[in-house]
Design a protein around this motif. Structure first.
Motif, mmCIF file in Angstrom:
data_model
loop_
_atom_site.group_PDB
_atom_site.id
_atom_site.type_symbol
_atom_site.label_atom_id
_atom_site.label_comp_id
_atom_site.label_asym_id
_atom_site.label_seq_id
_atom_site.Cartn_x
_atom_site.Cartn_y
_atom_site.Cartn_z
ATOM 1 N N MET A 194 0.850 -1.185 0.000
ATOM 2 C CA MET A 194 0.000 0.000 0.000
ATOM 3 C C MET A 194 0.883 1.230 0.000
ATOM 4 O O MET A 194 1.931 1.236 0.632
ATOM 5 C CB MET A 194 -0.878 0.046 1.248
ATOM 6 N N ASP A 195 0.390 2.242 -0.690
ATOM 7 C CA ASP A 195 1.117 3.508 -0.602
ATOM 8 C C ASP A 195 0.646 4.247 0.649
ATOM 9 O O ASP A 195 -0.267 3.806 1.345
ATOM 10 C CB ASP A 195 0.942 4.340 -1.875
ATOM 11 N N LYS B 143 -1.020 6.947 1.052
ATOM 12 C CA LYS B 143 -2.410 7.407 0.995
ATOM 13 C C LYS B 143 -3.369 6.270 1.351
ATOM 14 O O LYS B 143 -4.286 6.453 2.148
ATOM 15 C CB LYS B 143 -2.737 7.964 -0.386
ATOM 16 N N ASP B 144 -3.156 5.102 0.761
ATOM 17 C CA ASP B 144 -4.016 3.959 1.060
ATOM 18 C C ASP B 144 -3.913 3.562 2.530
ATOM 19 O O ASP B 144 -4.913 3.281 3.186
ATOM 20 C CB ASP B 144 -3.644 2.760 0.188
ATOM 21 N N GLU C 23 -5.830 6.019 4.636
ATOM 22 C CA GLU C 23 -7.277 5.816 4.544
ATOM 23 C C GLU C 23 -7.723 4.629 5.386
ATOM 24 O O GLU C 23 -8.753 4.681 6.063
ATOM 25 C CB GLU C 23 -7.693 5.625 3.087
#
Length: 130
Positions: free
Chosen positions: A51-52, A54-55, A58
């Motif tokens: 996951m980056d 941002k992910d 979230e």
């Protein structure tokens, strides 16, 4: 209004309030159980996906929101259980601060209420530094 709807100590009023509390208790228990099951399934299905940031952010925000909702449900469930206990002990319907009866309109909206409207307002003001 008639006496049964004005006075929370009448048998009819207590029966109505007990039904409301019992129904809400069932709803809250189901919500807490569903959250527990969802969390368990999420752990079991957690894949080591890449996951980056941002992910990942979230996912963390969503987890915090879900936890806050579950904490609120558990808190309300404790309040409902306490109200049912007070009811079974014959202590239900009187304000824990001033001892006066809690009005039936308030109890119909918030059956687990521990304080009359006046004392609850003062309690909230103190809690918020007012």
């Amino acid at each position: 209004m008639n006496q049964a709807t004005d006075n929370p100590s009448t048998d009819a009023s207590l029966g109505t309030l007990r039904e409301l509390l019992s129904f809400r208790r069932s709803e809250l228990q189901s919500a807490v159980q569903a959250a527990d099951l969802a969390r368990q399934q999420q752990r079991e299905q957690a894949a080591p996906d890449v996951m980056d940031q941002k992910d990942l952010g979230e996912v963390e925000v969503e987890a915090h929101l879900v936890q806050a909702h579950e904490d609120r449900d558990r808190f309300e469930l404790r309040q409902v259980d306490q109200a049912l206990q007070r009811m079974s002990e014959g202590r239900f319907g009187n304000c824990v601060d001033c001892g006066e009866p809690i009005g039936m309109p308030r109890l119909l909206v918030q059956p687990a209420a521990q304080r009359c409207t006046r004392c609850e307002t003062a309690h909230e003001a103190r809690a918020h530094g007012g």
